[in-house]
Design a protein around this motif. Structure first.
Motif, PDB file in Angstrom:
ATOM      1  N   SER A 245     -25.113  27.679  36.207  1.00 44.24           N
ATOM      2  CA  SER A 245     -24.251  27.426  37.365  1.00 44.24           C
ATOM      3  C   SER A 245     -23.512  26.104  37.275  1.00 44.24           C
ATOM      4  O   SER A 245     -22.745  25.758  38.175  1.00 44.24           O
ATOM      5  CB  SER A 245     -25.085  27.473  38.650  1.00 44.24           C
ATOM      6  OG  SER A 245     -25.606  28.777  38.854  1.00 44.24           O
ATOM      7  N   GLN A 246     -23.732  25.343  36.210  1.00 44.44           N
ATOM      8  CA  GLN A 246     -23.044  24.072  36.042  1.00 44.44           C
ATOM      9  C   GLN A 246     -21.658  24.287  35.431  1.00 44.44           C
ATOM     10  O   GLN A 246     -21.381  25.301  34.795  1.00 44.44           O
ATOM     11  CB  GLN A 246     -23.865  23.150  35.137  1.00 44.44           C
ATOM     12  CG  GLN A 246     -25.237  22.794  35.689  1.00 44.44           C
ATOM     13  CD  GLN A 246     -26.014  21.901  34.744  1.00 44.44           C
ATOM     14  OE1 GLN A 246     -25.440  21.209  33.898  1.00 44.44           O
ATOM     15  NE2 GLN A 246     -27.334  21.910  34.877  1.00 44.44           N
TER      16      GLN A 246
ATOM     17  N   ASN B 142     -33.737  27.662  31.165  1.00 48.01           N
ATOM     18  CA  ASN B 142     -33.333  27.057  32.428  1.00 48.01           C
ATOM     19  C   ASN B 142     -32.179  27.842  33.064  1.00 48.01           C
ATOM     20  O   ASN B 142     -31.026  27.701  32.640  1.00 48.01           O
ATOM     21  CB  ASN B 142     -32.902  25.610  32.178  1.00 48.01           C
ATOM     22  CG  ASN B 142     -32.418  24.918  33.436  1.00 48.01           C
ATOM     23  OD1 ASN B 142     -32.628  25.401  34.553  1.00 48.01           O
ATOM     24  ND2 ASN B 142     -31.772  23.775  33.267  1.00 48.01           N
TER      25      ASN B 142
ATOM     26  N   GLU C  68     -29.578  32.107  42.379  1.00 46.17           N
ATOM     27  CA  GLU C  68     -29.494  31.557  41.023  1.00 46.17           C
ATOM     28  C   GLU C  68     -28.387  32.199  40.196  1.00 46.17           C
ATOM     29  O   GLU C  68     -28.055  31.699  39.108  1.00 46.17           O
ATOM     30  CB  GLU C  68     -30.828  31.760  40.287  1.00 46.17           C
ATOM     31  CG  GLU C  68     -32.025  31.086  40.939  1.00 46.17           C
ATOM     32  CD  GLU C  68     -32.714  32.009  41.941  1.00 46.17           C
ATOM     33  OE1 GLU C  68     -33.781  31.613  42.455  1.00 46.17           O
ATOM     34  OE2 GLU C  68     -32.191  33.115  42.206  1.00 46.17           O
TER      35      GLU C  68
ATOM     36  N   ASN D  92     -30.731  27.399  35.882  1.00 44.42           N
ATOM     37  CA  ASN D  92     -29.823  26.556  36.662  1.00 44.42           C
ATOM     38  C   ASN D  92     -28.638  26.055  35.843  1.00 44.42           C
ATOM     39  O   ASN D  92     -27.573  25.754  36.395  1.00 44.42           O
ATOM     40  CB  ASN D  92     -30.590  25.361  37.243  1.00 44.42           C
ATOM     41  CG  ASN D  92     -31.668  25.784  38.217  1.00 44.42           C
ATOM     42  OD1 ASN D  92     -31.490  26.748  38.960  1.00 44.42           O
ATOM     43  ND2 ASN D  92     -32.790  25.092  38.205  1.00 44.42           N
TER      44      ASN D  92
END
Length: 324
Positions: free
Chosen positions: A127-128, A122, A102, A124
């Motif tokens: 990593s965008q 969040n 992550e 995640n």
């Protein structure tokens, strides 16, 4: 994503236990993390002298009973760590170590990549592909207008934003992101539970409720300092594909973020309104490979610049200079 107590494995509990020891702070834990020792291996040591050699100055030095005193101290620290794990889980805060899947790979471009991150919300979204938008705490009308202008394009760009939750430009872009329906990430210069600036709790909750995240490398409840904010700024620059400073000065906190972006070869879109000074005040080193746009007349070229760099997969893996 809801964090459960299962997330807090032995290594994370050991990390929290060590961080609770008097005299053991950020730099000591970073040094352990960069060594061949795990946090768990340190907390499991039986000999007080061995612990002192790794931790340096700590509450162990206040005790004369040696190994027995260390075992009592360890028990208290582990009890504290378990309570903190429960507090973090209730607040939906995860601890992500460098090397975890992550952990945002973009931060690996730094020479001083953080060894861990506390992430509320969040994880995640970190990593965008994202855009960092930063600027002055004491924002002018032009600075606010430019920031909101960028905000109006966010739904078109379709990527999260990164900023620092500070008064002024940072809070404007966080709010504009939420209005545009894109997540936003706030990197703190404090611990995850420190309310800074005062009165930002409502915006923090809205960021989390909108699928965004609050992130920091600093230890729980750590306060703010000028040095912490400068160090934090490298993370804002490294996490994103490009930087947009909507209002700043050569001698300012935002200037550090601009410098970090330059050193990491992250493109920068410099913006001004027709009533603001021309770009001749920007350091000449920043001129090549970056974009300079007067808004609204240069709208099309600005949007093309951002869109092109968001689509690009070429991200430098080597900083041009050693980051502080």
């Amino acid at each position: 994503m809801k964090i459960s107590l299962d997330h807090f494995d032995a290594e994370r509990v050991a990390f929290l236990a060590l961080s609770s020891l008097k005299g053991v702070g950020f730099e000591t834990l970073r040094r352990i993390s960069e060594s061949e020792n795990s946090f768990q291996s340190v907390i499991e040591l039986e000999k007080a002298d061995a612990v002192r050699s790794l931790l340096g100055r700590s509450e162990l030095q206040e005790n004369d009973d040696g190994d027995q005193a260390w075992r009592k101290t360890r028990t208290r620290a582990l009890d504290t760590a378990k309570r903190r794990s429960e507090e973090l889980a209730r607040s939906n805060v995860s601890i992500i170590f460098q090397g975890d899947k992550e952990f945002p790979h973009q931060l690996g471009d730094l020479n001083n990549t953080p060894q861990w991150l506390f992430v509320q919300g969040n994880p995640n979204v970190l990593s965008q592909r994202s855009i960092s938008v930063v600027g002055s705490r004491k924002a002018s009308q032009d600075g606010v207008w430019l920031t909101r202008y960028v905000g109006h394009w966010l739904s078109e760009f379709g990527v999260p934003t990164v900023s620092g939750l500070a008064d002024g430009i940072d809070q404007v872009i966080h709010s504009a992101s939420i209005d545009a329906g894109v997540p936003t990430i706030a990197f703190l210069g404090t611990g995850i539970f420190t309310e800074y600036p005062k009165g930002s709790d409502t915006l923090r909750r809205t960021i989390l409720d909108s699928g965004g995240a609050i992130a920091t490398e600093y230890l729980i409840k750590e306060g703010y300092s000028a040095a912490n904010f400068v160090r934090r700024n490298r993370l804002q620059a490294a996490l994103s594909k490009l930087l947009i400073p909507t209002e700043w000065a050569v001698k300012s906190g935002t200037a550090h973020t601009v410098r970090y972006a330059f050193e990491l070869s992250r493109p920068v879109a410099f913006l001004r309104t027709p009533t603001q000074p021309d770009f001749n005040w920007v350091p000449r080193a920043y001129v090549p490979n970056n974009g300079f746009f007067t808004i609204p007349s240069d709208q099309n070229s600005f949007v093309d610049f951002v869109s092109r760099h968001l689509k690009s997969d070429s991200v430098s893996k080597t900083a041009q200079f050693k980051l502080l």
